[in-house]
Motif scaffolding. Structure first.
Motif, PDB file in Angstrom:
ATOM      1  N   ASN A  28       7.167 -23.147 -58.886  1.00 21.93           N
ATOM      2  CA  ASN A  28       8.716 -24.133 -58.244  1.00 21.93           C
ATOM      3  C   ASN A  28       9.377 -24.216 -60.106  1.00 21.93           C
ATOM      4  O   ASN A  28       8.990 -23.924 -61.607  1.00 21.93           O
ATOM      5  CB  ASN A  28       7.915 -25.543 -58.676  1.00 21.93           C
ATOM      6  N   THR A  29      10.919 -23.337 -59.618  1.00 19.43           N
ATOM      7  CA  THR A  29      11.511 -23.512 -60.618  1.00 19.43           C
ATOM      8  C   THR A  29      12.911 -24.681 -61.020  1.00 19.43           C
ATOM      9  O   THR A  29      12.729 -25.309 -60.248  1.00 19.43           O
ATOM     10  CB  THR A  29      12.375 -22.334 -60.589  1.00 19.43           C
ATOM     11  N   GLU A  30      13.364 -25.001 -62.246  1.00 22.46           N
ATOM     12  CA  GLU A  30      14.257 -25.798 -62.024  1.00 22.46           C
ATOM     13  C   GLU A  30      15.055 -26.013 -60.740  1.00 22.46           C
ATOM     14  O   GLU A  30      15.998 -27.360 -60.841  1.00 22.46           O
ATOM     15  CB  GLU A  30      15.281 -26.075 -63.156  1.00 22.46           C
ATOM     16  N   ALA A  31      15.429 -25.443 -59.958  1.00 17.73           N
ATOM     17  CA  ALA A  31      16.234 -25.389 -58.629  1.00 17.73           C
ATOM     18  C   ALA A  31      16.134 -26.638 -58.188  1.00 17.73           C
ATOM     19  O   ALA A  31      16.576 -27.180 -57.235  1.00 17.73           O
ATOM     20  CB  ALA A  31      16.232 -24.145 -58.030  1.00 17.73           C
ATOM     21  N   ILE A  32      14.572 -26.748 -57.945  1.00 16.68           N
ATOM     22  CA  ILE A  32      14.132 -27.721 -57.125  1.00 16.68           C
ATOM     23  C   ILE A  32      13.756 -28.756 -57.773  1.00 16.68           C
ATOM     24  O   ILE A  32      13.587 -29.925 -56.970  1.00 16.68           O
ATOM     25  CB  ILE A  32      12.929 -27.061 -56.581  1.00 16.68           C
ATOM     26  N   ALA A  33      14.255 -28.952 -58.418  1.00 16.66           N
ATOM     27  CA  ALA A  33      13.749 -30.043 -59.688  1.00 16.66           C
ATOM     28  C   ALA A  33      14.777 -31.294 -59.359  1.00 16.66           C
ATOM     29  O   ALA A  33      13.306 -32.448 -58.996  1.00 16.66           O
ATOM     30  CB  ALA A  33      13.132 -29.537 -60.972  1.00 16.66           C
ATOM     31  N   PRO A  34      15.388 -31.517 -59.340  1.00 20.85           N
ATOM     32  CA  PRO A  34      16.692 -32.485 -59.019  1.00 20.85           C
ATOM     33  C   PRO A  34      16.342 -33.026 -58.065  1.00 20.85           C
ATOM     34  O   PRO A  34      15.787 -34.280 -57.204  1.00 20.85           O
ATOM     35  CB  PRO A  34      18.097 -31.788 -58.379  1.00 20.85           C
ATOM     36  N   ILE A  35      15.300 -32.754 -56.510  1.00 17.31           N
ATOM     37  CA  ILE A  35      15.173 -32.818 -55.590  1.00 17.31           C
ATOM     38  C   ILE A  35      13.463 -33.586 -55.984  1.00 17.31           C
ATOM     39  O   ILE A  35      12.930 -35.354 -54.712  1.00 17.31           O
ATOM     40  CB  ILE A  35      15.087 -32.077 -54.270  1.00 17.31           C
ATOM     41  N   TYR A  36      12.900 -32.881 -56.120  1.00 21.34           N
ATOM     42  CA  TYR A  36      10.906 -33.612 -56.421  1.00 21.34           C
ATOM     43  C   TYR A  36      11.793 -34.717 -57.031  1.00 21.34           C
ATOM     44  O   TYR A  36      11.022 -35.765 -57.075  1.00 21.34           O
ATOM     45  CB  TYR A  36      11.091 -32.596 -57.554  1.00 21.34           C
ATOM     46  N   TYR A  37      12.202 -34.020 -58.617  1.00 19.03           N
ATOM     47  CA  TYR A  37      12.187 -35.629 -58.747  1.00 19.03           C
ATOM     48  C   TYR A  37      12.721 -36.779 -58.573  1.00 19.03           C
ATOM     49  O   TYR A  37      12.187 -38.054 -58.326  1.00 19.03           O
ATOM     50  CB  TYR A  37      13.011 -35.875 -60.986  1.00 19.03           C
ATOM     51  N   SER A  38      13.992 -36.622 -57.654  1.00 20.99           N
ATOM     52  CA  SER A  38      15.005 -38.156 -57.159  1.00 20.99           C
ATOM     53  C   SER A  38      13.613 -38.130 -56.595  1.00 20.99           C
ATOM     54  O   SER A  38      13.681 -39.703 -56.234  1.00 20.99           O
ATOM     55  CB  SER A  38      15.555 -37.577 -56.411  1.00 20.99           C
TER      56      SER A  38
ATOM     57  N   GLY B 260      22.243 -43.556 -56.227  1.00 20.08           N
ATOM     58  CA  GLY B 260      22.716 -43.125 -57.361  1.00 20.08           C
ATOM     59  C   GLY B 260      21.925 -41.686 -57.589  1.00 20.08           C
ATOM     60  O   GLY B 260      22.282 -40.894 -58.294  1.00 20.08           O
ATOM     61  N   GLY B 261      20.984 -41.928 -56.577  1.00 23.69           N
ATOM     62  CA  GLY B 261      20.011 -40.671 -56.777  1.00 23.69           C
ATOM     63  C   GLY B 261      19.022 -40.411 -58.349  1.00 23.69           C
ATOM     64  O   GLY B 261      19.276 -39.730 -58.961  1.00 23.69           O
ATOM     65  N   PRO B 262      18.419 -41.496 -58.940  1.00 22.41           N
ATOM     66  CA  PRO B 262      17.834 -41.575 -60.197  1.00 22.41           C
ATOM     67  C   PRO B 262      16.934 -40.996 -60.312  1.00 22.41           C
ATOM     68  O   PRO B 262      15.811 -40.483 -59.577  1.00 22.41           O
ATOM     69  CB  PRO B 262      17.880 -43.458 -60.699  1.00 22.41           C
ATOM     70  N   MET B 263      16.676 -39.725 -61.281  1.00 22.55           N
ATOM     71  CA  MET B 263      15.554 -38.693 -61.824  1.00 22.55           C
ATOM     72  C   MET B 263      15.127 -39.592 -62.574  1.00 22.55           C
ATOM     73  O   MET B 263      14.495 -38.957 -63.814  1.00 22.55           O
ATOM     74  CB  MET B 263      15.249 -38.040 -61.657  1.00 22.55           C
TER      75      MET B 263
ATOM     76  N   THR C  77      22.487 -36.892 -66.746  1.00 21.12           N
ATOM     77  CA  THR C  77      21.823 -35.723 -66.169  1.00 21.12           C
ATOM     78  C   THR C  77      20.705 -36.473 -65.866  1.00 21.12           C
ATOM     79  O   THR C  77      20.627 -35.465 -64.475  1.00 21.12           O
ATOM     80  CB  THR C  77      21.446 -34.561 -66.820  1.00 21.12           C
ATOM     81  N   THR C  78      20.656 -37.198 -65.678  1.00 21.62           N
ATOM     82  CA  THR C  78      19.362 -37.659 -64.513  1.00 21.62           C
ATOM     83  C   THR C  78      20.155 -38.634 -63.287  1.00 21.62           C
ATOM     84  O   THR C  78      18.411 -39.155 -62.705  1.00 21.62           O
ATOM     85  CB  THR C  78      18.633 -38.926 -65.713  1.00 21.62           C
ATOM     86  N   PHE C  79      20.939 -38.843 -63.416  1.00 20.93           N
ATOM     87  CA  PHE C  79      21.103 -39.423 -61.934  1.00 20.93           C
ATOM     88  C   PHE C  79      22.390 -38.493 -61.188  1.00 20.93           C
ATOM     89  O   PHE C  79      23.741 -37.566 -61.480  1.00 20.93           O
ATOM     90  CB  PHE C  79      22.031 -40.737 -62.602  1.00 20.93           C
ATOM     91  N   ASN C  80      21.707 -37.984 -60.162  1.00 22.38           N
ATOM     92  CA  ASN C  80      22.245 -37.200 -59.422  1.00 22.38           C
ATOM     93  C   ASN C  80      23.987 -37.289 -58.454  1.00 22.38           C
ATOM     94  O   ASN C  80      24.470 -36.933 -59.086  1.00 22.38           O
ATOM     95  CB  ASN C  80      21.367 -36.813 -57.861  1.00 22.38           C
ATOM     96  N   PHE C  81      23.697 -38.714 -58.256  1.00 24.77           N
ATOM     97  CA  PHE C  81      25.221 -39.395 -57.791  1.00 24.77           C
ATOM     98  C   PHE C  81      26.228 -39.773 -58.963  1.00 24.77           C
ATOM     99  O   PHE C  81      27.042 -40.181 -58.188  1.00 24.77           O
ATOM    100  CB  PHE C  81      24.948 -39.532 -56.515  1.00 24.77           C
ATOM    101  N   TYR C  82      25.549 -40.636 -59.562  1.00 23.95           N
ATOM    102  CA  TYR C  82      25.951 -41.526 -60.526  1.00 23.95           C
ATOM    103  C   TYR C  82      26.619 -40.631 -61.848  1.00 23.95           C
ATOM    104  O   TYR C  82      25.815 -40.528 -62.201  1.00 23.95           O
ATOM    105  CB  TYR C  82      25.444 -43.174 -60.553  1.00 23.95           C
ATOM    106  N   SER C  83      27.682 -41.191 -62.371  1.00 30.26           N
ATOM    107  CA  SER C  83      28.390 -40.350 -63.287  1.00 30.26           C
ATOM    108  C   SER C  83      29.302 -41.443 -63.967  1.00 30.26           C
ATOM    109  O   SER C  83      29.707 -42.485 -63.567  1.00 30.26           O
ATOM    110  CB  SER C  83      29.142 -39.253 -63.226  1.00 30.26           C
TER     111      SER C  83
ATOM    112  N   ILE D   3      26.207 -45.095 -64.253  1.00 25.63           N
ATOM    113  CA  ILE D   3      25.199 -45.233 -64.446  1.00 25.63           C
ATOM    114  C   ILE D   3      24.577 -46.286 -63.800  1.00 25.63           C
ATOM    115  O   ILE D   3      23.153 -46.769 -63.621  1.00 25.63           O
ATOM    116  CB  ILE D   3      24.654 -44.300 -65.002  1.00 25.63           C
ATOM    117  N   ALA D   4      25.232 -47.138 -64.157  1.00 28.53           N
ATOM    118  CA  ALA D   4      24.727 -48.334 -65.141  1.00 28.53           C
ATOM    119  C   ALA D   4      24.459 -48.921 -64.137  1.00 28.53           C
ATOM    120  O   ALA D   4      23.603 -50.182 -63.761  1.00 28.53           O
ATOM    121  CB  ALA D   4      25.880 -49.962 -65.881  1.00 28.53           C
ATOM    122  N   LEU D   5      25.353 -49.038 -62.753  1.00 24.70           N
ATOM    123  CA  LEU D   5      24.802 -49.709 -61.150  1.00 24.70           C
ATOM    124  C   LEU D   5      23.628 -49.384 -60.737  1.00 24.70           C
ATOM    125  O   LEU D   5      23.076 -50.829 -60.059  1.00 24.70           O
ATOM    126  CB  LEU D   5      25.573 -48.708 -60.241  1.00 24.70           C
ATOM    127  N   THR D   6      22.772 -48.770 -61.157  1.00 21.77           N
ATOM    128  CA  THR D   6      21.137 -48.304 -61.303  1.00 21.77           C
ATOM    129  C   THR D   6      20.457 -49.895 -61.339  1.00 21.77           C
ATOM    130  O   THR D   6      19.700 -50.551 -60.815  1.00 21.77           O
ATOM    131  CB  THR D   6      20.466 -47.152 -61.496  1.00 21.77           C
TER     132      THR D   6
END
Lengths: 94, 501
Positions: free
Chosen positions: B63-73, B130-133, B147-153, B157-160
Motif C-alpha cells: 500500500n502507498t500513501e494514496a490509500i492512507a487517508p481512507i485506511y487511517y480514517s 471531521g474525518g480524524p486520523m 493534516t490529521t483531519f480529512n474534513f475539518y481545518s 479541528i477543535a470540534l473533534t
C-alpha cells in the motif's frame, strides 16, 4: 465433576505454565550474546564510508546523540528497538 | 387558576415537548438499559464494518500513501467508536440492567438520561465528521496537526475534541445518575447481590476516571483555539489514566454476570462468594494503578516502571482468582447447561478471557515489553479480550435482557435460537484464529497500524482478514434474531394490539 470445568482448569494451569516457559525463554534469549548490545562497527570514526557491512546478527541498536539534549528523553539519547527477527540495514554517512 | 392555565395557548412548545418526550423517550429502567446496550450493538456494527473494510486494504502489503487517508480514517473511527462510546454504553446498559433485574432498583431521571444519551451520540457524530486520523490515542503532535483531519481545518479541528468532550461529559453524567438513582431506590436490606455489585462498581468507575480524559480533551481544545502549550508526556499520562481503566469497564461488569449466572447454569453455588467480593477491591483499586504500562517505551523513571510492572501483575492475579473461582464452580458441578444460549455465551466469554489473558503476561514485563511493543501481539491480545469477555459476555446479558423485555409476546423461535447458537460458536472460533494469527505475526515483528508491511507477513494478514469476515457473519447470525425480536415485539404491541401480562 464436568469435563467443561476440567477443561477450564487445565487451560488456566497449563496455559500459565506454557506462558511462564515462554517468558523465561524470552528473558534468556534477550540476555544471550546475539541479543546483547555489542560494539558497533560504526562506533569509531572511519573517515571514508565503509560501504555495505554485513552484520549477520539480530541486535539491539542504540542511536546515541553525543551532544545536546534530545527533546523528550531523559538520558540525552534515542534508543531504537529492532523487533525480534527483523534485520537492520544501516547506512552511515560521515 | 395558575398563570400557566390562564395563558394556555392552542399550541404550547412545553406541552408539545412533553408529548414528544412521553412518546419517544424511554420511561422504564429496563427500556433505558436496552437503549444503551442496543445502541452499543449498533455502534459495534459500525466500527466492525470499518474494521472489515480496512482489513481488505491490508491484504495488499505494498500500500502507498494514496490509500492512507481512507485506511487511517477507518482505523480511527474503529478506535474512537470502540473506546469512547461503545464501551461506556455497554457498561451503563449492563449496570442499569443488573440493578433492575437483581435488586429492583430503578432509574428516576428518565428525561435527563434520554437527553444525555442522544447528546452523547451527537458528540460522537461531530467528532467523526471531521474525518480524524489521530488513532484513538489522540497523542500530540498527531492529535493536534491540521493534516490529521480529512474534513475539518483551521480552528475547526477543535470540534473533534469538543464533540468527544460532549460525549464523555454526557456518559459520565449518565453513569453517575444510574448509580445515584439505583442506590436511592433500593428497597432490599443487606448485601447487594453480586451482579449489580460488580456492574455498578464499574459503572461508577466511569465517573472516577473519565474526567481525566475530559481534561485532556479540554487541554487539546485550548491548545487549538488559544494556543496553550500541550506537553505530550503529561497529556499522554492523563489520557492513559482514563485509557487503561476504560478497557476494564465492560469485562469487570461482565464478571458480575458470570459470578451470578454461571453457578445457575452449573446448578450449584459459586465456589467462593467471599473470593468474588474481596476480589472486587483488588480489581477496582489496581485498575487505576497500571496505566503507565502503556508507556514502557516512553522516558519514564525506573521507579514508575517497577511500580507498573508489579501492579499489573497484581491485577492479573485478581483476574486469575476470578477465573479459578468460576472454573472450580463449573468443575465441581454435575453438569453445565450448554443448551441455554446464555449459558453458552457466558462459558465462551470465560474461556476466551482465560485464553486472551494468559498471553498478556509478557506485556507488562519491562525487560520484555520491547520485543512485542506496538506489534500485532498486543492487538491480538486485546482484541481477543474484546471478542470474548466484552462482546460474548455482553451478548449473554443482552439476550437475557431482550428475553426479559420482549420474550413474553415475541419469544425466540427455534430457528432464531439455532442461529444465535451458530453465531456464538462461529464468532468465537473465527476470532480465536484471528487473535492467534495476530499474536504470532506480532511476535515475529509485524508492526501494528502500518499500511505497508514486509511481504512475508501476507499469509498472516490473509488469515486475519478471512476469519474476521467469518466472525462478522457470526455477528449477523446473533444480531438478526435479537433485533427481529424487537421488531416483532413492536408490531405485536403497537399494531396487533397484544397486551403484555
Amino acid at each position: 465433576m464436568t469435563k467443561a470445568g476440567l477443561a477450564v482448569l487445565l487451560i488456566i494451569f497449563l496455559g500459565t505454565a506454557v506462558m511462564a516457559a515462554f517468558i523465561s525463554y524470552n528473558l534468556i534469549a534477550t540476555s544471550s550474546p546475539p541479543f546483547r548490545a555489542y560494539p558497533s562497527p560504526f562506533s569509531k570514526y572511519v573517515g571514508q564510508p565503509l560501504g555495505e557491512v554485513q552484520v549477520n546478527q539480530t541486535a539491539l541498536a542504540s542511536l546515541v546523540v553525543s551532544q545536546g539534549k534530545v527533546n523528550g528523553t531523559t538520558n540525552n539519547g534515542v534508543i531504537l528497538y529492532i523487533p525480534f527477527n527483523w534485520t537492520l540495514n544501516l547506512t552511515v554517512y560521515n | 387558576m395558575s398563570i400557566k392555565d390562564s395563558i394556555r395557548l392552542p399550541w404550547s412548545p412545553a406541552i408539545k415537548l412533553q408529548q414528544l418526550t412521553g412518546k419517544y423517550f424511554s420511561q422504564t429502567t429496563l427500556g433505558t438499559s436496552i437503549l444503551f446496550t442496543a445502541a452499543g450493538l449498533v455502534w459495534l456494527a459500525v466500527m466492525g464494518l470499518a474494521a472489515l473494510f480496512f482489513r481488505l486494504i491490508l491484504l495488499n502489503p505494498y500500500n502507498t500513501e494514496a490509500i492512507a487517508p481512507i485506511y487511517y480514517s477507518l482505523l480511527t473511527l474503529h478506535g474512537y467508536v470502540a473506546m469512547y462510546i461503545l464501551v461506556p454504553f455497554l457498561t451503563i446498559g449492563i449496570g442499569m440492567y443488573a440493578m433492575y433485574k437483581e435488586e429492583g432498583m430503578e432509574l428516576t431521571h428518565f428525561d435527563l438520561v434520554n437527553v444525555l444519551f442522544w447528546l452523547a451520540n451527537l458528540g460522537m457524530v461531530i467528532a467523526l465528521a471531521g474525518g480524524p486520523m489521530t488513532s484513538w490515542y489522540i497523542t500530540p503532535p498527531l492529535g493536534l496537526l491540521q493534516t490529521t483531519f480529512n474534513f475539518y481545518s483551521g480552528p475547526a479541528i477543535a470540534l473533534t475534541y469538543i464533540g468527544l468532550f460532549i460525549t464523555e461529559a454526557c456518559i459520565t453524567a449518565v453513569a453517575g445518575i444510574t448509580v445515584f438513582d439505583g442506590i436511592r431506590t433500593r428497597r432490599n436490606k443487606g448485601k447487594l447481590s453480586i451482579f449489580p455489585t460488580y456492574a455498578l462498581t464499574f459503572t461508577a468507575m466511569i465517573v472516577f476516571t473519565t474526567p481525566f480524559l475530559m481534561a485532556t480533551l479540554m487541554w487539546y481544545t485550548l491548545g487549538i483555539l488559544a494556543h496553550v502549550y500541550v506537553n505530550p508526556t503529561v497529556a499522554f499520562l492523563l489520557f492513559w489514566m482514563w485509557g487503561h481503566p476504560v478497557v476494564y469497564f465492560v469485562p469487570f461488569a461482565v464478571f458480575g454476570a458470570l459470578y451470578a449466572y454461571i453457578p445457575k447454569f452449573a446448578g450449584r453455588k459459586l465456589f467462593s462468594e467471599k473470593w468474588a467480593r474481596w476480589n472486587l477491591f483488588l480489581l477496582f483499586v489496581f485498575t487505576m494503578l497500571v496505566w503507565a504500562h502503556h508507556m514502557l517505551v516512553w522516558p519514564l523513571p525506573v521507579w514508575i516502571r517497577g511500580f507498573v510492572n508489579a501492579s499489573t501483575l497484581l491485577l492479573a492475579a485478581g483476574s486469575g482468582v476470578t477465573v479459578l473461582n468460576l472454573g472450580l464452580t463449573i468443575f465441581l458441578a454435575k453438569r453445565y447447561d450448554f443448551s441455554d444460549i446464555r449459558g453458552l455465551a457466558y462459558f465462551l466469554a470465560l474461556l476466551g478471557f482465560i485464553i486472551a489473558g494468559i498471553p498478556a503476561l509478557i506485556l507488562p514485563e519491562n525487560a520484555l515489553n520491547p520485543i512485542v511493543h506496538n506489534t500485532y501481539y498486543v492487538v491480538g491480545h486485546f482484541h481477543l479480550m474484546i471478542w470474548t469477555i466484552i462482546i460474548l459476555g455482553s451478548m449473554g446479558i443482552i439476550i437475557d435482557q431482550f428475553l426479559n423485555a420482549f420474550g413474553r409476546i415475541a419469544p425466540l423461535s427455534n430457528l432464531s435460537l439455532k442461529s444465535i447458537r451458530a453465531g456464538l460458536l462461529l464468532w468465537f472460533g473465527s476470532f480465536l484464529v484471528v487473535g492467534f494469527a495476530m499474536m504470532a505475526a506480532g511476535y515475529q515483528g509485524l508492526i501494528r497500524r502500518e499500511i505497508a508491511y514486509p511481504v512475508e507477513f501476507l499469509p498472516y494478514m490473509q488469515t486475519m482478514t478471512i476469519f474476521a469476515w467469518l466472525g462478522g457473519i457470526g455477528f449477523v447470525l446473533m444480531a438478526v434474531p435479537a433485533f427481529s425480536m424487537v421488531t416483532r415485539w413492536l408490531v405485536m404491541k403497537y399494531y396487533s394490539g397484544v397486551v403484555e401480562q
